[in-house]
Enzyme design. Structure first.
Site, PDB file in Angstrom:
ATOM      1  N   LYS A  80      -9.444   3.171  -3.042  1.00 37.24           N
ATOM      2  CA  LYS A  80      -9.950   2.592  -1.799  1.00 37.24           C
ATOM      3  C   LYS A  80     -11.307   3.196  -1.450  1.00 37.24           C
ATOM      4  O   LYS A  80     -11.459   4.421  -1.376  1.00 37.24           O
ATOM      5  CB  LYS A  80      -8.946   2.839  -0.674  1.00 37.24           C
ATOM      6  CG  LYS A  80      -9.308   2.182   0.640  1.00 37.24           C
ATOM      7  CD  LYS A  80      -8.227   2.453   1.682  1.00 37.24           C
ATOM      8  CE  LYS A  80      -8.554   1.754   2.999  1.00 37.24           C
ATOM      9  NZ  LYS A  80      -7.542   2.069   4.030  1.00 37.24           N
ATOM     10  N   CYS A 129      -5.323  -1.949   2.492  1.00 37.26           N
ATOM     11  CA  CYS A 129      -5.252  -1.815   3.949  1.00 37.26           C
ATOM     12  C   CYS A 129      -6.291  -2.713   4.604  1.00 37.26           C
ATOM     13  O   CYS A 129      -6.358  -3.905   4.334  1.00 37.26           O
ATOM     14  CB  CYS A 129      -5.415  -0.355   4.338  1.00 37.26           C
ATOM     15  SG  CYS A 129      -5.119   0.003   6.085  1.00 37.26           S
ATOM     16  N   GLU A 138       0.832  -1.209   0.000  1.00 38.56           N
ATOM     17  CA  GLU A 138       0.000   0.000   0.000  1.00 38.56           C
ATOM     18  C   GLU A 138       0.868   1.261   0.000  1.00 38.56           C
ATOM     19  O   GLU A 138       1.806   1.384   0.790  1.00 38.56           O
ATOM     20  CB  GLU A 138      -0.895  -0.011   1.241  1.00 38.56           C
ATOM     21  CG  GLU A 138      -1.685   1.261   1.462  1.00 38.56           C
ATOM     22  CD  GLU A 138      -2.325   1.305   2.842  1.00 38.56           C
ATOM     23  OE1 GLU A 138      -3.187   2.168   3.053  1.00 38.56           O
ATOM     24  OE2 GLU A 138      -1.951   0.479   3.707  1.00 38.56           O
TER      25      GLU A 138
END
Length: 543
Positions: free
Chosen positions: A354, A404, A284
């Site tokens: 995300k 994440c 990430e």
């Protein structure tokens, strides 16, 4: 109060727990007995007393498992010790309040029914855990009961049918039944008459139901294990290499260190064999520059292995790279936490933004209340969530990115699966949590996403634990903590759509429905009793 303290301690020990260099061995089996002391103590408790005792147990349970939140806030978030402790305490209190509601509702319903069906408390528990998946601040389903079983491969196969709710239901059911057995052996029959449990006949039926439940889970697990393992040999092979850069958290986004951080990843690329690898996955936000929204390609020179030939401006493999995406400039600039699919020529072939941001880490919720926490997101500012969950396709292979802690939310992985993802790729940075059990806890949650949807899952993390998980939930390989590493292995490009993939959390909603039906019957019974009581008073007055 000792039963609550004992239950809280046993539950905390059932989950991955690490303090510094000491890591507790896997004790997930404790979850099957940990609730017994608490449930025995609740047999004659009032509804609010049941809530209070469960709340105390949950404070120990969550506090012991989530202590690393303090580390994230204080060491890496640079908040004061008092504020960091207050944030941890607030989180624990909210989670404990959630779980305390399950026995509260159960006792309210049981008292009016003058009977507590064995399925009532497990159903209420599942209903509460589902609610915790969605709120507050988008939910936080970390440290749910099912997570404790991640290492027990035969048991967790049932989640492709019911989701993690079915496993949690079985754990609470078994604890509730054991509590009944213990209470009957130690306390005689008074408490059972109070519950209207019907004496030994009820106990015998409950025992047979419990054994049938556990045997059914074991049988289903054995059958599904054999089926899926047979499929794996028929699916085509696909090589992946996972980069674990080990960039210190305090150096992330520090100006002037971009080239140095990039050189660490280029050194890892030089360790990747060309022939058996089809995709390289970075962690990430590991690419040290923001990628402009208008960019159509990245500089191939940034990714050429250190020490390798620099004349050929093509990559040996396509890549999946975590980076920030910048939209606009100056005051209008907006950042998103993204994953980019990069072709062999550096062309950006796909992007995923995300959708589920981390509160306080990537944005500050309720800013008027939590203004003190703004500096947690200060290095990059408040991020903006993506609007669509869709796989990235690289050379005809569909990859479902989970950035994440998106991998702790079953609905996100399921959405990728429904869109045809061949496997999941979790790109994360767990450096925030230091030498704690959080990294293994996070990996444990990833295991269930693979089993629910019968797809491989690969994890590329900044500081560990990078891993490859197969559709049976087996961790085929895993990296260590706080060390640079390259994990290379073969996965299989196939999947078997499951009941969970098609219908989602149907089992959890069925549990909610049964609790609501039981509550409706209890209210109806109360009204009937009140009418009868008033009618008796009227007759007595007339006589």
């Amino acid at each position: 109060m000792w039963p609550s303290l004992l239950t809280g301690l046993l539950l905390a020990m059932a989950f991955p727990l690490r303090i510094g260099e000491f890591e507790l061995p896997n004790l997930g089996w404790l979850a099957w007995i940990a609730l017994v002391p608490l449930f025995v103590s609740l047999r004659m408790a009032s509804p609010w007393e049941a809530f209070r005792r469960t709340f105390v147990a949950a404070v120990i349970y969550y506090g012991g498992s989530l202590y690393w939140v303090y580390t994230a806030m204080y060491t890496y978030g640079h908040l004061s010790p008092a504020v960091s402790g207050a944030v941890l305490l607030l989180m624990v209190v909210i989670l404990a309040t959630y779980i305390g509601m399950a026995p509260l509702f159960t006792r309210l319903i049981a008292r009016r029914l003058e009977h507590e069906p064995l399925w009532l408390l497990p159903s209420a528990w599942v209903a509460i855990e589902l609610a915790r998946n969605y709120g507050p601040c988008g939910g936080f389903p970390w440290i749910n009961l099912a997570q404790s079983q991640y290492a027990y491969t035969p048991l967790i196969q049932v989640v492709d049918l019911t989701g993690i709710s079915g496993l949690a239901f079985a754990i609470v059911w078994t604890n509730r039944w054991l509590a009944h057995v213990v209470a009957r052996c130690w306390g005689g029959g008074q408490e059972h008459r109070a519950l209207g449990e019907g004496g030994w006949r009820w106990a015998e039926a409950a025992t047979w139901l419990t054994f049938a439940l556990l045997a059914g889970m074991a049988g289903y697990g054995a059958v599904r294990f054999a089926q899926v393992r047979g499929d794996l040999f028929r699916w085509p092979s696909y090589g992946v290499a996972l980069l674990q850069g080990n960039i210190p958290q305090e150096e992330k986004w520090r100006p002037g260190l971009e080239e140095e951080q990039l050189s660490q990843f280029r050194a890892l690329l030089s360790q990747v064999d060309t022939a058996p690898i089809d995709l390289v996955v970075w962690p990430e936000a590991s690419y040290p520059w923001a990628v402009g929204d208008e960019q159509r390609a990245l500089d191939v020179g940034h990714f050429l292995p250190a020490g390798g030939p620099q004349t050929d401006r093509s990559l040996p493999w396509p890549m999946l790279i975590g980076a920030l995406r910048a939209d606009g400039n100056g005051a209008t600039r907006r950042l998103a936490n993204s994953v980019f699919g990069v072709g062999r020529d550096g062309t950006i072939v796909g992007r995923y933004d995300k959708t589920h941001l981390v509160p306080f880490g990537e944005y500050v919720p309720y800013r008027q209340i939590f203004s003190f926490a703004r500096k947690l997101a200060a290095p990059i500012g408040n991020l903006h969530p993506g609007e669509e969950i869709a796989p990235i396709t690289i050379e005809d292979v569909a990859i479902g990115p989970l950035i994440c802690y998106e991998d702790i939310f079953p609905e996100i992985a399921r959405a990728h699966a429904l869109r045809g993802a061949h496997f999941f790729a979790n790109l994360t940075n767990d450096a925030w949590y230091g030498w704690s059990g959080a990294a293994r806890q996070h990996m444990a949650l990833s295991v269930f996403r693979a089993v629910e949807n019968r797809r491989y899952l690969v994890r590329a993390t900044n500081t560990g634990m990078s891993a490859i998980v197969d559709p049976l939930g087996r961790v085929l390989m895993a990296g260590g903590l706080f060390e640079p590493a390259v994990l290379a292995g073969q996965i299989r490009l196939g999947f078997r759509d499951t009941i969970y993939t098609r219908f989602g959390d149907w089992f959890a909603y069925a549990c909610i429905g049964t609790v609501l039906i039981a509550a409706g019957f209890s209210l109806r019974r109360r009204r009937i009793l009140l009418r009868g009581h008033r009618g008796t008073e009227w007759v007595n007055l007339r006589s």
